[in-house]
Design a protein around this motif. Structure first.
Motif, PDB file in Angstrom:
ATOM      1  N   LEU A   1       0.227  -0.652 -11.805  1.00  0.00           N
ATOM      2  CA  LEU A   1       0.694  -2.029 -11.929  1.00  0.00           C
ATOM      3  C   LEU A   1      -0.056  -2.973 -10.991  1.00  0.00           C
ATOM      4  CD1 LEU A   1       2.807  -4.038 -13.108  1.00  0.00           C
ATOM      5  CD2 LEU A   1       4.265  -3.442 -11.159  1.00  0.00           C
ATOM      6  N   LEU A   2      -0.314  -2.530  -9.753  1.00  0.00           N
ATOM      7  CA  LEU A   2      -0.851  -3.413  -8.732  1.00  0.00           C
ATOM      8  C   LEU A   2      -2.353  -3.291  -8.514  1.00  0.00           C
ATOM      9  CD1 LEU A   2       1.959  -2.946  -6.041  1.00  0.00           C
ATOM     10  CD2 LEU A   2       1.683  -4.859  -7.621  1.00  0.00           C
TER      11      LEU A   2
ATOM     12  N   ILE B   1      -5.217  -6.279  -7.571  1.00  0.00           N
ATOM     13  CA  ILE B   1      -5.738  -6.283  -6.204  1.00  0.00           C
ATOM     14  C   ILE B   1      -7.232  -5.965  -6.206  1.00  0.00           C
ATOM     15  CG2 ILE B   1      -5.622  -5.116  -3.959  1.00  0.00           C
ATOM     16  CD1 ILE B   1      -2.634  -4.795  -4.409  1.00  0.00           C
ATOM     17  N   GLY B   2      -7.648  -5.062  -7.097  1.00  0.00           N
ATOM     18  CA  GLY B   2      -9.058  -4.723  -7.192  1.00  0.00           C
ATOM     19  C   GLY B   2      -9.915  -5.912  -7.572  1.00  0.00           C
ATOM     20  N   ILE B   3      -9.390  -6.788  -8.422  1.00  0.00           N
ATOM     21  CA  ILE B   3     -10.128  -8.001  -8.799  1.00  0.00           C
ATOM     22  C   ILE B   3     -10.120  -9.007  -7.655  1.00  0.00           C
ATOM     23  CG2 ILE B   3     -10.105 -10.005 -10.333  1.00  0.00           C
ATOM     24  CD1 ILE B   3      -9.016  -8.156 -12.531  1.00  0.00           C
TER      25      ILE B   3
ATOM     26  N   TYR C   1      -5.838  -7.828   0.861  1.00  0.00           N
ATOM     27  CA  TYR C   1      -6.184  -6.977  -0.275  1.00  0.00           C
ATOM     28  C   TYR C   1      -6.854  -5.678   0.170  1.00  0.00           C
ATOM     29  CZ  TYR C   1      -5.280 -11.402  -2.597  1.00  0.00           C
ATOM     30  OH  TYR C   1      -4.693 -12.562  -3.023  1.00  0.00           O
ATOM     31  N   PHE C   2      -7.806  -5.783   1.082  1.00  0.00           N
ATOM     32  CA  PHE C   2      -8.481  -4.578   1.563  1.00  0.00           C
ATOM     33  C   PHE C   2      -7.516  -3.670   2.314  1.00  0.00           C
ATOM     34  CE2 PHE C   2     -12.081  -7.409   0.878  1.00  0.00           C
ATOM     35  CZ  PHE C   2     -12.995  -6.560   0.278  1.00  0.00           C
ATOM     36  N   ASN C   3      -6.647  -4.272   3.117  1.00  0.00           N
ATOM     37  CA  ASN C   3      -5.717  -3.452   3.891  1.00  0.00           C
ATOM     38  C   ASN C   3      -4.699  -2.766   2.986  1.00  0.00           C
ATOM     39  OD1 ASN C   3      -5.281  -2.962   6.893  1.00  0.00           O
ATOM     40  ND2 ASN C   3      -3.192  -3.306   6.194  1.00  0.00           N
ATOM     41  N   THR C   4      -4.334  -3.414   1.886  1.00  0.00           N
ATOM     42  CA  THR C   4      -3.418  -2.793   0.932  1.00  0.00           C
ATOM     43  C   THR C   4      -4.030  -1.531   0.334  1.00  0.00           C
ATOM     44  OG1 THR C   4      -2.388  -4.910   0.358  1.00  0.00           O
ATOM     45  CG2 THR C   4      -2.161  -3.123  -1.236  1.00  0.00           C
ATOM     46  N   LEU C   5      -5.255  -1.627  -0.125  1.00  0.00           N
ATOM     47  CA  LEU C   5      -5.904  -0.474  -0.750  1.00  0.00           C
ATOM     48  C   LEU C   5      -6.177   0.637   0.261  1.00  0.00           C
ATOM     49  CD1 LEU C   5      -8.424  -2.334  -3.087  1.00  0.00           C
ATOM     50  CD2 LEU C   5      -6.255  -1.256  -3.712  1.00  0.00           C
TER      51      LEU C   5
ATOM     52  N   GLY D   1       0.813  -1.211   0.000  1.00  0.00           N
ATOM     53  CA  GLY D   1       0.000   0.000   0.000  1.00  0.00           C
ATOM     54  C   GLY D   1       0.844   1.259   0.000  1.00  0.00           C
ATOM     55  N   PHE D   2       1.944   1.235   0.743  1.00  0.00           N
ATOM     56  CA  PHE D   2       2.841   2.392   0.780  1.00  0.00           C
ATOM     57  C   PHE D   2       3.447   2.644  -0.600  1.00  0.00           C
ATOM     58  CE2 PHE D   2       6.677   4.773   1.917  1.00  0.00           C
ATOM     59  CZ  PHE D   2       6.163   5.682   2.830  1.00  0.00           C
ATOM     60  N   ALA D   3       3.839   1.558  -1.270  1.00  0.00           N
ATOM     61  CA  ALA D   3       4.394   1.691  -2.619  1.00  0.00           C
ATOM     62  C   ALA D   3       3.349   2.229  -3.584  1.00  0.00           C
ATOM     63  CB  ALA D   3       4.921   0.347  -3.095  1.00  0.00           C
ATOM     64  N   MET D   4       2.115   1.740  -3.489  1.00  0.00           N
ATOM     65  CA  MET D   4       1.045   2.209  -4.380  1.00  0.00           C
ATOM     66  C   MET D   4       0.734   3.682  -4.156  1.00  0.00           C
ATOM     67  SD  MET D   4      -1.541  -1.069  -4.238  1.00  0.00           S
ATOM     68  CE  MET D   4      -2.856  -0.165  -5.058  1.00  0.00           C
TER      69      MET D   4
END
Length: 208
Positions: A50-51, A55-57, A91-95, A38-41
């Motif tokens: 790229l990610l 992750i959304g799917i 996935y949710f925590n990444t976004l 998430g920090f990178a995004m």
């Protein structure tokens, strides 16, 4: 009364320890994966396009639907239960982490660059401290999801844990025990939420 009886026999403490061990490991692994991603995004221009589509799917795929695959690949032991928890949270925590990072005011980034700070220094001395309260809030939200998934994991081929105790009580129509376990889960969840709130207030006073 049912909860007291289970506690006196040691059943409740043993089940709680098993569930806490699983949720501790699975949630920690999910955070170790999702926070850097998430920090990178949120900071790298190329990382989001790229990610985020992948992750959304993946976040729309029910984690519980992976249970048959996890059992085939990892067996019915602890690995499949922890993996289910990671899939349900990561996935949710990444976004949500990426969204928290994007909330950093542009004026802070511009001021840091004007003063000669490198991109790495800006990331660790400006972006991360500012986003940290939001990252902790994301963890608070997803801690509840982690509890849901650990109970689901223990309903399938488990021999310990609060979810296992729920399914045993269901077999013998012991609804009082089910409610006792639900109360314990609620209290533990509230404790985790309050702990993370206190942590947020200590590390991010400016975000109150």
């Amino acid at each position: 009364a049912a909860g007291g009886e289970m506690a006196a026999k040691g059943e409740l403490l043993t089940a709680l320890a098993a569930s806490l061990g699983r949720i501790g490991l699975g949630f920690a692994l999910a955070l170790l994966i999702s926070i850097p991603l998430g920090f990178a995004m949120g900071t790298l221009g190329w990382a989001q396009p790229l990610l985020e589509p992948a992750i959304g799917i993946l976040r729309y795929l029910p984690a519980s639907a992976f249970i048959p695959l996890l059992i085939i690949w990892l067996g019915i032991g602890e690995a499949s239960k922890v993996a289910l928890l990671v899939l349900g949270v990561v996935y949710f925590n990444t976004l949500m982490t990426a969204d928290a990072v994007r909330q950093v005011p542009r004026r802070l980034l511009e001021a840091s660059a004007t003063l000669g700070a490198s991109r790495t220094r800006v990331a660790w001395r400006v972006v991360f401290p500012y986003a940290l309260p939001g990252i902790i809030d994301a963890a608070r939200v997803n801690a509840a999801a982690a509890w849901n998934f650990v109970v689901v994991a223990e309903l399938v081929a488990a021999t310990s844990g609060l979810g296992y105790r729920i399914i045993r009580a269901q077999r013998f129509l012991q609804t009082d025990r089910i409610f006792a376990i639900l109360v314990v889960i609620g209290l533990i969840g509230l404790t985790i939420d309050v702990t993370l709130r206190l942590l947020r207030s200590r590390v991010g006073r400016w975000a109150q």
